[in-house]
Design an enzyme around this catalytic site. Structure first.
Site, short mmCIF file in Angstrom:
data_model
loop_
_atom_site.label_atom_id
_atom_site.label_comp_id
_atom_site.label_asym_id
_atom_site.label_seq_id
_atom_site.Cartn_x
_atom_site.Cartn_y
_atom_site.Cartn_z
N HIS A 156 0.82 -1.21 0.00
CA HIS A 156 0.00 0.00 0.00
C HIS A 156 0.86 1.26 0.00
CE1 HIS A 156 -3.80 -2.07 0.56
NE2 HIS A 156 -3.20 -2.84 1.44
N ALA A 157 2.12 1.11 0.28
CA ALA A 157 3.02 2.26 0.36
C ALA A 157 3.17 2.93 -1.01
CB ALA A 157 4.39 1.84 0.89
#
Length: 163
Positions: A156-157
Site C-alpha cells: 500500500h506504500a
C-alpha cells in the site's frame, strides 16, 4: 496437494495452458505432483525470514499469524521447495524507490498513520522484506520461480508514504 476440482490431470492442463502449450519436463529428482514443478519445471524458491513475525498489533488484519500459518502450510505441503532468508535491501537499493526522508521516517518512534503502526525494529523488518521482494523479482531472470513471504508487505506504500 491441491483443492482444484479434477485433481492432477486438471492441474497439468492448466499448467500447460499457462506455459503457452510448452511441455516442461520435471527433473527426475523432483516430485511431478508439485504444482510449481508442473508450471515451471523446478521447485519454488520461498524467500522468508521468521523474524518478520516478531511484531504486530492485536486485531489488525496484517498480523504475524498470517505469515506464520502460511509458512507452516507451505513447508508441510511442498517439502521440496527451497527456503532462503533474504538479504536486507541496503539504502542505495531503497533510494531507487524512496526518498531519504522516508527512510529516515522509519526510525521515528510514531505511527505512520491511523492504520500503520510503528514498531521497534520496523526499519530492519522493512529492509528484509524489500530485500526478499527484490530477490523474488530477480529470480525469474535466472529461470527460478520465487515468492517473497515477508512482512511488512509494503504493497500500500507509495514512493513517499509508508502505509
Amino acid at each position: 496437494t491441491t483443492s482444484m476440482a479434477g485433481g492432477m490431470p486438471q492441474i497439468r492442463r492448466v499448467a500447460k495452458r499457462i506455459r503457452g502449450g510448452r511441455t516442461v519436463r520435471p527433473s527426475p529428482a523432483s516430485d511431478s505432483t508439485d504444482v510449481s514443478v508442473l508450471l515451471f519445471g523446478r521447485a519454488m524458491l520461498i524467500l522468508h525470514d521468521p523474524r518478520c513475525a516478531d511484531y504486530g498489533r492485536p486485531g489488525h488484519p496484517e498480523r504475524p499469524a498470517r505469515v506464520v500459518d502460511t509458512a507452516q502450510h507451505l513447508r508441510r505441503t511442498f517439502p521440496d521447495w527451497t527456503w532462503q532468508v533474504p538479504v536486507p535491501a541496503d539504502d542505495d537499493a531503497l533510494r531507487r524507490a524512496h526518498p531519504d526522508d522516508l527512510l529516515r521516517r522509519l526510525t521515528v518512534e510514531a505511527d505512520f498513520d491511523g492504520d500503520t503502526a510503528w514498531f521497534p525494529g520496523i526499519a530492519d523488518h522493512a529492509r528484509r522484506a524489500a530485500g526478499g521482494d527484490m530477490a523474488a523479482a530477480d529470480a525469474p531472470l535466472s529461470g527460478q520461480a520465487a515468492f517473497s513471504l515477508m512482512r511488512p508487505p509494503g504493497h500500500h506504500a507509495t514512493d513517499r508514504q509508508a502505509m
